[in-house]
Write a protein that holds these residues in place. Structure first.
Motif, short mmCIF file in Angstrom:
data_model
loop_
_atom_site.label_atom_id
_atom_site.label_comp_id
_atom_site.label_asym_id
_atom_site.label_seq_id
_atom_site.Cartn_x
_atom_site.Cartn_y
_atom_site.Cartn_z
N GLY A 137 28.15 38.85 14.78
CA GLY A 137 28.97 40.32 15.62
C GLY A 137 28.97 40.85 16.36
O GLY A 137 29.18 41.93 16.47
N HIS A 138 28.27 40.42 17.77
CA HIS A 138 27.93 41.06 18.61
C HIS A 138 29.37 41.79 19.31
O HIS A 138 28.91 42.72 20.19
CB HIS A 138 27.20 39.53 19.59
N LYS A 139 30.86 40.79 19.00
CA LYS A 139 31.82 41.92 19.95
C LYS A 139 31.75 43.39 19.27
O LYS A 139 32.33 43.80 19.91
CB LYS A 139 33.30 40.92 19.29
N GLN A 244 37.76 41.21 21.18
CA GLN A 244 37.17 39.62 21.71
C GLN A 244 35.64 39.53 21.78
O GLN A 244 35.31 37.96 21.90
CB GLN A 244 37.71 39.02 22.60
N SER A 245 35.07 41.40 22.45
CA SER A 245 34.07 40.98 22.92
C SER A 245 33.82 42.30 22.48
O SER A 245 34.41 43.24 21.92
CB SER A 245 33.26 40.25 24.36
N CYS A 246 32.75 42.64 23.54
CA CYS A 246 31.95 44.25 22.93
C CYS A 246 32.50 44.66 24.64
O CYS A 246 32.53 46.19 24.70
CB CYS A 246 30.68 44.37 23.33
N LYS A 247 33.28 44.86 25.41
CA LYS A 247 33.71 45.25 26.24
C LYS A 247 34.95 45.39 26.44
O LYS A 247 36.22 44.39 26.05
CB LYS A 247 33.88 43.74 28.24
N LYS A 248 35.19 46.45 26.23
CA LYS A 248 36.74 47.56 26.27
C LYS A 248 38.17 47.08 27.71
O LYS A 248 38.71 46.85 26.90
CB LYS A 248 36.22 48.81 26.61
N SER A 249 37.14 46.97 28.30
CA SER A 249 38.49 45.89 29.25
C SER A 249 38.55 44.56 29.47
O SER A 249 40.20 43.88 29.43
CB SER A 249 37.30 45.48 30.60
N ASP A 250 38.09 43.76 28.07
CA ASP A 250 38.77 42.66 27.62
C ASP A 250 39.67 42.17 26.50
O ASP A 250 39.70 43.49 26.01
CB ASP A 250 37.41 42.05 26.68
N ARG A 251 40.62 41.48 27.17
CA ARG A 251 42.04 41.67 26.29
C ARG A 251 41.25 41.42 24.83
O ARG A 251 40.56 40.20 24.32
CB ARG A 251 42.85 40.23 26.63
N GLY A 252 41.82 41.53 22.83
CA GLY A 252 41.32 41.41 22.32
C GLY A 252 42.03 40.20 21.74
O GLY A 252 42.80 39.36 22.44
N GLU A 253 42.31 39.97 20.28
CA GLU A 253 42.60 38.02 20.07
C GLU A 253 43.32 38.69 18.70
O GLU A 253 42.44 39.26 17.73
CB GLU A 253 41.37 37.41 19.77
N GLN A 254 43.68 38.12 18.50
CA GLN A 254 44.38 38.15 16.62
C GLN A 254 43.84 37.81 16.02
O GLN A 254 42.61 36.84 16.12
CB GLN A 254 45.66 37.45 16.87
N ARG A 255 43.50 38.58 14.79
CA ARG A 255 42.93 38.42 13.69
C ARG A 255 43.51 38.61 12.36
O ARG A 255 44.29 39.65 12.51
CB ARG A 255 41.49 38.75 14.08
#
Length: 266
Positions: A137-139, A244-255
Motif C-alpha cells: 500500500g505504498h500509495k 495512484q501514488s503517494c504524490k499529490k501531483s499524480d492523477r488518480g485511478e479508478q477503483r
C-alpha cells in the motif's frame, strides 16, 4: 540500503526463509515475513548475529541466532515448540520506512518515524514503535500496522499521528487513517470502520455480523457490538478516483470498493 545487511539477503529474506514460507503456503499457512529495527535505532545495523523474532497474532517473541532462524520457525509452526518463547505485552506499532522497495515509504516513513518515537516518549504511551520493511500500500505512505489486532493505517501525517497513537494506546481504531484489519473479510473491515467513524469504543473489539442481505451492488448488514448494541449498515459498491501514488501531483485511478452509504444504530 535500509535492510540490515548482515541479516538479509536478496529480496529482504534471511537465508532459507523463502523456502520455509513456500513450504508453509503448501500446507495452507499464509505467513508474511517482515524485518524490523528496534525502537530508537536507525536502519543501518551491521554485524548482527542475533535477532528477535516476533510472531503475530500469537503475540510471541524469542531472541535467536540468525543461523538458527528458520529452524526456530519450523519448530514453532510445525512442532508447536514454545520453549524460550515469551508473550509480547502491550501495543506494537510497525512503520514502513523501506525506501529500497518504494520511494514513498522511504521518504514519508523516515520523516514520520522519529515523530512517533517522540510522541510516545512525551506522552508516556504504552506503545513500542519499530521501523520495518515493506508493508504494501505504498500509495498510502506512510503506512503502519499495529498488533495485537492487525489494524493497518495509511496517510499518517504530522497532524494526525498524535491522535492515532492515543487511539492505539487505548485500544481504539483511528478512523481517519484506518486501512483495514489483517485476517478479516471486506465486510468485517468496512463494519469496523463504520463503527469507528461513529466514535463507538467497540470498534477495536470483536464485531459480529449477524445477517447480510446481498443485492449485488448493495449490501445490508446487521452488526452486533460487544455492548450488545446493534447497527444496520448499508454498503454500496462504488467506483471512485483513488490515489495512484503517494504524490499529490499524480492523477488518480479508478477503483471499485464497498463504501458505507448509511448507518443506523438500533
Amino acid at each position: 540500503k535500509w535492510h540490515p545487511k548482515s541479516v538479509l539477503q536478496s529480496e529482504g529474506m534471511p537465508s532459507g526463509a523463502a523456502v520455509f514460507l513456500g513450504q508453509q503456503l503448501a500446507l495452507g499457512r499464509k505467513i508474511g515475513f517482515k524485518v524490523f529495527v528496534d525502537e530508537g535505532k536507525d536502519g543501518e545495523v551491521e554485524n548482527m548475529e542475533n535477532v528477535v523474532v516476533k510472531i503475530f497474532p500469537e503475540m510471541m517473541e524469542k531472541k535467536v541466532a540468525v543461523t538458527e532462524l528458520v529452524r526456530e520457525l519450523e519448530n514453532f509452526f510445525d512442532d508447536h515448540e514454545r520453549d524460550g518463547w515469551r508473550l509480547i505485552v502491550g501495543h506494537q506499532f510497525f512503520l514502513c520506512v523501506d525506501g529500497e522497495h518504494d520511494q514513498c515509504c522511504g521518504t514519508y516513513g523516515t520523516i514520520l518515524y522519529p515523530q512517533l518515537i517522540d510522541c510516545v516518549q512525551k506522552n508516556n504511551l504504552s506503545i513500542k514503535v519499530f521501523c520495518c520493511s515493506h508493508l504494501g500500500g505504498h500509495k498510502y505512505a506512510p503506512t503502519g500496522i499495529v498488533f495485537p489486532g492487525g489494524d493497518m493505517y495509511g496517510r499518517i501525517d504530522s497532524s494526525a499521528h498524535n491522535a492515532l497513537l492515543e487511539c492505539v494506546a487505548t485500544g481504539k481504531i483511528f478512523a481517519p487513517c484506518y486501512r483495514g484489519t489483517a485476517g478479516l473479510s471486506i465486510e468485517e473491515q468496512v463494519a469496523r470502520y463504520a463503527v469507528a467513524a461513529q466514535g463507538i469504543v467497540e470498534a477495536s473489539q470483536d464485531i459480529r455480523i449477524d445477517t447480510m442481505d446481498d443485492k449485488g451492488s448493495t449490501k445490508s448488514m446487521v452488526v452486533t457490538l460487544c455492548s450488545d448494541k446493534k447497527m444496520i449498515l448499508t454498503l454500496q459498491n462504488k467506483i471512485f478516483i483513488g490515489p495512484q501514488s503517494c504524490k499529490k501531483s499524480d492523477r488518480g485511478e479508478q477503483r471499485e470498493r464497498w463504501l458505507v452509504d448509511a448507518v443506523e444504530i438500533v
